[in-house]
Scaffold this motif. Sequence first.
Motif, PDB file in Angstrom:
ATOM      1  N   VAL A 177       0.827  -1.101   0.051  1.00 13.18           N
ATOM      2  CA  VAL A 177       0.012   0.017  -0.054  1.00 13.18           C
ATOM      3  C   VAL A 177       0.936   1.177  -0.012  1.00 13.18           C
ATOM      4  O   VAL A 177       1.860   1.439   0.802  1.00 13.18           O
ATOM      5  N   ALA A 178       0.561   2.249  -0.805  1.00 15.46           N
ATOM      6  CA  ALA A 178       1.489   3.502  -0.990  1.00 15.46           C
ATOM      7  C   ALA A 178       0.493   4.646  -1.114  1.00 15.46           C
ATOM      8  O   ALA A 178      -0.614   4.602  -1.871  1.00 15.46           O
ATOM      9  N   ARG A 179       0.798   5.634  -0.476  1.00 16.68           N
ATOM     10  CA  ARG A 179      -0.038   6.820  -0.731  1.00 16.68           C
ATOM     11  C   ARG A 179       0.866   8.205  -0.874  1.00 16.68           C
ATOM     12  O   ARG A 179       1.834   8.375  -0.216  1.00 16.68           O
ATOM     13  N   ILE A 180       0.423   9.073  -1.596  1.00 15.81           N
ATOM     14  CA  ILE A 180       0.913  10.513  -1.688  1.00 15.81           C
ATOM     15  C   ILE A 180      -0.096  11.486  -1.791  1.00 15.81           C
ATOM     16  O   ILE A 180      -1.051  11.334  -2.292  1.00 15.81           O
ATOM     17  N   GLY A 181      -0.075  12.688  -1.088  1.00 17.25           N
ATOM     18  CA  GLY A 181      -0.886  13.683  -1.361  1.00 17.25           C
ATOM     19  C   GLY A 181      -2.329  13.387  -0.887  1.00 17.25           C
ATOM     20  O   GLY A 181      -2.553  12.668   0.290  1.00 17.25           O
ATOM     21  N   LEU A 182      -3.643  13.709  -1.315  1.00 14.81           N
ATOM     22  CA  LEU A 182      -4.795  13.571  -0.726  1.00 14.81           C
ATOM     23  C   LEU A 182      -5.452  12.514  -0.903  1.00 14.81           C
ATOM     24  O   LEU A 182      -5.279  11.904  -2.175  1.00 14.81           O
ATOM     25  N   SER A 183      -6.049  11.862   0.023  1.00 12.15           N
ATOM     26  CA  SER A 183      -7.117  10.745  -0.177  1.00 12.15           C
ATOM     27  C   SER A 183      -8.258  11.331  -0.576  1.00 12.15           C
ATOM     28  O   SER A 183      -8.589  12.423  -0.527  1.00 12.15           O
ATOM     29  N   GLU A 184      -9.327  10.377  -0.959  1.00 11.59           N
ATOM     30  CA  GLU A 184     -10.598  10.698  -1.389  1.00 11.59           C
ATOM     31  C   GLU A 184     -11.315  11.659  -0.203  1.00 11.59           C
ATOM     32  O   GLU A 184     -11.871  12.532  -0.166  1.00 11.59           O
ATOM     33  N   GLY A 185     -11.019  10.769   0.898  1.00 11.62           N
ATOM     34  CA  GLY A 185     -11.819  11.400   2.451  1.00 11.62           C
ATOM     35  C   GLY A 185     -11.166  12.668   2.678  1.00 11.62           C
ATOM     36  O   GLY A 185     -12.219  13.774   2.924  1.00 11.62           O
ATOM     37  N   GLN A 186     -10.070  13.021   2.485  1.00 11.39           N
ATOM     38  CA  GLN A 186      -9.342  14.344   2.790  1.00 11.39           C
ATOM     39  C   GLN A 186      -9.965  15.310   1.878  1.00 11.39           C
ATOM     40  O   GLN A 186     -10.128  16.419   2.163  1.00 11.39           O
ATOM     41  N   ALA A 187     -10.002  15.047   0.518  1.00 11.41           N
ATOM     42  CA  ALA A 187     -10.330  15.954  -0.355  1.00 11.41           C
ATOM     43  C   ALA A 187     -11.880  16.452  -0.147  1.00 11.41           C
ATOM     44  O   ALA A 187     -12.179  17.607  -0.325  1.00 11.41           O
ATOM     45  N   ARG A 188     -12.772  15.585   0.301  1.00 14.25           N
ATOM     46  CA  ARG A 188     -13.989  16.008   0.554  1.00 14.25           C
ATOM     47  C   ARG A 188     -14.281  16.481   1.683  1.00 14.25           C
ATOM     48  O   ARG A 188     -14.722  17.806   1.798  1.00 14.25           O
ATOM     49  N   GLU A 189     -13.237  16.519   2.887  1.00 18.12           N
ATOM     50  CA  GLU A 189     -13.204  17.304   4.014  1.00 18.12           C
ATOM     51  C   GLU A 189     -12.713  18.700   3.977  1.00 18.12           C
ATOM     52  O   GLU A 189     -13.341  19.611   4.166  1.00 18.12           O
ATOM     53  N   GLN A 190     -12.009  18.723   2.782  1.00 21.65           N
ATOM     54  CA  GLN A 190     -11.433  20.129   2.443  1.00 21.65           C
ATOM     55  C   GLN A 190     -12.142  20.819   1.502  1.00 21.65           C
ATOM     56  O   GLN A 190     -11.959  21.772   1.040  1.00 21.65           O
ATOM     57  N   GLN A 191     -13.050  20.105   1.186  1.00 22.37           N
ATOM     58  CA  GLN A 191     -14.155  20.458  -0.104  1.00 22.37           C
ATOM     59  C   GLN A 191     -13.318  20.832  -1.439  1.00 22.37           C
ATOM     60  O   GLN A 191     -13.435  21.926  -2.150  1.00 22.37           O
TER      61      GLN A 191
END
Length: 470
Positions: free
Chosen positions: A365-379
């Motif tokens: 598992v690897a991630r960079i930047g925004l997740s979908e959940g974070q994008a929604r939270e930040q609108q």
Amino acid sequence: MPASTKFDAIIIGSGQAGNPLATALAAAGRKVALIEKAQFGGSCVNYGCVPTKTLLATAERLHLLRTAPEVAAPAVLGAAGLRADLAAAVARKDALLAQSRQGLEASLTGAGVALFRGHAAFTGPRTVRVAPNEAPHAPRDLTAPLVFINTGTRPAVPDVPGLADVPYLTTTQLLDLKELPEHLVILGGGYIGLEFSQMFRRFGSRVTIVEHSPQLLEREDDDVCEALKAGLAADGVEFVLGAEAHRVSRGPDGHLTLTAHTHQGERRVRGTHLLVATGRLPNTDDLGLGFAGIATDEKGFVQVNDFLQTNVRGVYALGDVHGGPQFTHISYDDYRVVRDALLHGKRRSARRRPLPYGIFTEPQVARIGLSEGQAREQQQPYRVAKMPVASIGRAQQTGECTGFWKVLVGPDDRILGAAIVGAAAAEVMAMLEIAMAGRLKYPVLQEMIFAHPTWSEALNTVFRHLKTAR
């Protein structure tokens, strides 16, 4: 009162930020003291990335032998029942650690850094007393206008009744275990516990994870968590989620029972060994921070500003000890932030930087930047491209078809973030991070010529699946 020795800089702790900083300052002509009470190298070398990934390599080789028939390779006689020679695997790991420690010590000494082995504690804002590890050496006081705290963290132990009365293991202790557990129970479903779960399952142990959250990796999107859980479950890892541990006991046969409250009622998980992997605490409680007036939060993490400075002039905190994401690459970047400010006249914020990470399970598992959940939270408006790994040519050739790629794109066609679950996830994520750093628009990757057949070639196709987020 011990005699005082003056330095230009004092570094407390030989971690992934402190070591290169000591070398860089010494190369710039500064008189540098580095104090280490345990082993050179900090958490990464001694009980983090290096030892865990070394043992994971053993587990991966065993898994490849067992699964050879899946790619039409001849079955290895008896491979299905293979179990790790844990003592031999640990010996290999220890040899690598010893080599790494010796190399670090030699490089620091060669750079002209004064090394002190012992426990350091502040006696004033920029004065540190070193109590040597070996008698009969007397304590020494060191002073410097610059002091860097790089003491790292240690395993946190939850306040569960009965836990203190049984022989539980921390993640550090598990790395030195030389006999394979029959049934390893892991309290905690974070990335550390997950890596150990698959490692020991592939070694030959039965493994059960008990986690208080209803899902693994509670900060990640649900689809990421479910894909990882499915991958581990396919290996035989068992899960008890949404479980609040409230008692640990030991039976006459030496087996341990972890009792937890769940939505389905009380669960009792019985095993031969118990690993506690519920987070980490900073190594600050014995540093005498109060004598220097250095501020910490309620957990003991040193408080710093955007430039890693504490509230005391000339005192910095680097790496895991100041809280936030606890990754080696972030600690190393702390070094670069401070190096650039002190030696090159460049001020860069440690708050506004990419935070990539990888979990080295299978699937990765690897991630960079925004997740979908974070994008929604930040609108944050975004489109999302999601593609199953099974559709990638390289996956079909190797048989590594588990997982998916998910990339978020902003209204300006630039990449906002990505989550990759599957083989080579961390390497693919690094390519997306480079694109983000260069502010490339996604069509550049979509039209780029990548060598065939590689995992990165799928960057040509993933963006075909772009859809507006709902």
